[in-house]
Design an enzyme around this catalytic site. Structure first.
Site, PDB file in Angstrom:
ATOM      1  N   HIS A   1      25.507 -14.359   3.165  1.00  0.00           N
ATOM      2  CA  HIS A   1      26.516 -14.381   2.087  1.00  0.00           C
ATOM      3  C   HIS A   1      27.811 -13.696   2.524  1.00  0.00           C
ATOM      4  O   HIS A   1      28.552 -13.174   1.699  1.00  0.00           O
ATOM      5  CB  HIS A   1      26.002 -13.706   0.810  1.00  0.00           C
TER       6      HIS A   1
ATOM      7  N   SER B   1      53.845 -16.415  15.792  1.00  0.00           N
ATOM      8  CA  SER B   1      54.395 -16.853  14.514  1.00  0.00           C
ATOM      9  C   SER B   1      55.900 -16.972  14.670  1.00  0.00           C
ATOM     10  O   SER B   1      56.512 -16.234  15.432  1.00  0.00           O
ATOM     11  CB  SER B   1      54.054 -15.823  13.440  1.00  0.00           C
TER      12      SER B   1
ATOM     13  N   LYS C   1      52.445 -11.292  15.107  1.00  0.00           N
ATOM     14  CA  LYS C   1      51.270 -12.153  14.918  1.00  0.00           C
ATOM     15  C   LYS C   1      50.697 -12.709  16.222  1.00  0.00           C
ATOM     16  O   LYS C   1      51.414 -13.070  17.147  1.00  0.00           O
ATOM     17  CB  LYS C   1      51.626 -13.349  14.011  1.00  0.00           C
TER      18      LYS C   1
ATOM     19  N   GLU D   1      41.434 -22.675  14.389  1.00  0.00           N
ATOM     20  CA  GLU D   1      41.823 -23.279  13.100  1.00  0.00           C
ATOM     21  C   GLU D   1      41.946 -24.793  13.211  1.00  0.00           C
ATOM     22  O   GLU D   1      41.508 -25.539  12.325  1.00  0.00           O
ATOM     23  CB  GLU D   1      43.161 -22.704  12.635  1.00  0.00           C
TER      24      GLU D   1
END
Ligand code: ARG
Length: 459
Positions: free
Chosen positions: A155, A276, A282, A289
């Site tokens: 979970h 970024s 970043k 992704e």
């Protein structure tokens, strides 16, 4: 002029030419198409249907067309519809009437079924090879970090400590099932369909076993109508690819989480991270992704073809031309995802110390405390209740298990003794010493078994 239009008085509408042409995408099958034609020409000569001399001219002509396509100097025309007609037209230009003989005992339905099978066979072996490369990268990473303990989750909540290597080996298992699925799908792809004609077979004494041998197929198809209308193997590849991408998307998701400051399990190599445009600090996990994102189009391609094939009457229907773009896209997506993942995994830096600390936090050893009481004779459900109360108490006091005094423990059960402090993440992991468990001994053996599997698969 399209050579198939003799029965028509009118030229075909320009929009129809564009709408029906498959050459923009099936040109990718030129190698398979030429290989099939070369085998066909040799077979026709062997059977005395054309002469040896004619076969030789055809084979030479086809080889030079292959070169022209590879050098990008053959103009592939949409008015000739597809790769089969383009190659045939060029062959006739080159060797005139002899080129026309290649059409004997074969149809385009026959040709495309064969080309797709040849393409899929290659794709399957490339896919298996790359799956194994990723498996090896996972094994190397597991081995290099074989003592690292991390929190295992259910979970997405910290559940029990596990070895990082055990977690990675879970992906090894998934990829192994993928390898087996592709290998299984190969059995049904490895069937030589040529000789089916348009749908009913051909009225010439052809030698299909010879064709299978020339083209490297294990079997010959049994029914001409099925052979020209079967695209199960394309669907099977896409289904196996969907499962593989699903697995990769899970690894992708974990990589994204692991690379975050919140988890801090791994650090991505700079070569596998992106920046970024606005936030200079970043370091983004775009590779993972995108893999997660591309899984969607692979599922889409599977669904599209299943839908195209649904309720098609026998035998060949032009609908089936829609089988190509989705398959090509799926093969490209899966192979490139496997490539970048192997690179990403090979360059990951594992933050062993940090993860170990995370494994200590919270009440992750609660199950072990309950098991401790069970060993002293308490039924598990009761032990679970006792430790539940202990967790509630510790939370209220803002203490970890280690910080509780023995008398605090004993106020929950008199069975707690000094040895309760010897329960650690190490002892927890060590205790799960059964086949499939996370104990270091078991993981070591699992790694050995896995190494053996990739070695066998490699052969
Ligand atoms: N381009 C067609 C396809 O991909 C080749 C077979 C065409 N056959 C036909 N009868 N029009 O399916």
């Amino acid at each position: 002029m399209n050579p198939l239009r003799n029965r028509f008085r009118k030229e075909v509408e320009k929009s129809v030419v564009e709408y029906t042409a498959s050459i923009p995408f099936d040109k990718r099958l030129y190698r398979q198409d030429i290989a099939g034609s070369i085998a066909h020409a040799r077979m026709l000569a062997k059977q005395g249907i054309i002469s040896e001399k004619e076969a030789e001219l055809i084979v030479m002509g086809l080889a030079s067309i292959r070169e022209e396509i590879e050098r990008g100097i053959l103009d592939l025309r949409a008015d000739l519809e597809d790769i089969h007609m383009n190659i045939e037209a060029r062959l006739i230009e080159k060797i005139w009437v002899v080129g026309r003989k290649l059409l004997t005992a074969r149809s385009r339905n026959d040709q495309i079924a064969l080309d797709m099978r040849l393409f899929a066979k290659e794709a399957i072996s490339d896919t298996i090879e790359k799956l194994i490369e990723l498996q090896k990268a996972l094994l190397d990473l597991a081995e290099a970090n074989k003592d690292v303990i991390m929190p295992g989750y259910t979970h997405l909540q910290r559940a029990q400590p596990v070895l990082f290597a055990h977690h990675l080996l879970a992906y090894f298992e998934m990829l192994q099932r993928d390898v087996e699925r592709f290998r299984d799908c190969l059995k049904r792809t490895d069937v030589m369909s040529l000789g089916s004609g348009a749908l009913a077979g051909v009225p010439y004494p052809i030698d299909r076993a010879f064709l299978a041998q020339e083209l490297g197929f294990a079997r010959v198809s049994e029914n001409s109508m099925d052979a020209v209308s079967d695209r199960d193997f394309v669907i099977e590849y896409q289904a196996a690819a969907s499962l593989a991408m699903m697995h990769l998307s899970r690894l992708a998701e974990e990589s994204v989480l692991w690379a975050s400051a919140e988890f801090g399990v791994v650090e991505l190599d700079e070569a596998y991270a992106t920046g970024s445009s606005i936030m200079p600090q970043k370091k983004n996990p775009d590779v993972a992704e995108l893999a997660r994102g591309k899984t969607g189009r692979v599922y889409g391609n599977l669904l599209a073809l299943l839908t195209t094939m649904k309720a098609l009457p026998l035998s060949y229907n032009r609908d089936m031309q829609e089988d190509k773009e989705g398959l090509f896209d799926t093969v490209d997506t899966l192979l490139s995802t496997l490539d970048v993942f192997t690179g990403m995994v090979r360059t990951l830096r594992v933050k062993g110390e940090k993860i170990r600390l995370a494994a200590e936090e919270g009440y992750i050893l609660a199950t072990d405390l309950a098991d401790y009481l069970v060993r002293k004779g308490v039924p598990f459900r009761e032990a679970h209740n006792i430790v539940g109360g202990l967790v509630q108490y510790a939370l209220e006091k803002g203490k970890t298990f280690k910080e509780l005094s023995l008398s605090e423990y004993q106020s929950f059960s008199p069975l707690f003794a000094e040895d309760v402090y010897s329960i650690t993440v190490e002892s927890s992991v060590r205790a799960r010493n059964i086949l499939g468990g996370t104990a270091p001994e078991q993981v070591k053996e699992a790694l050995t078994r896995a190494r053996k599997i990739v070695r066998v698969e490699d052969e």
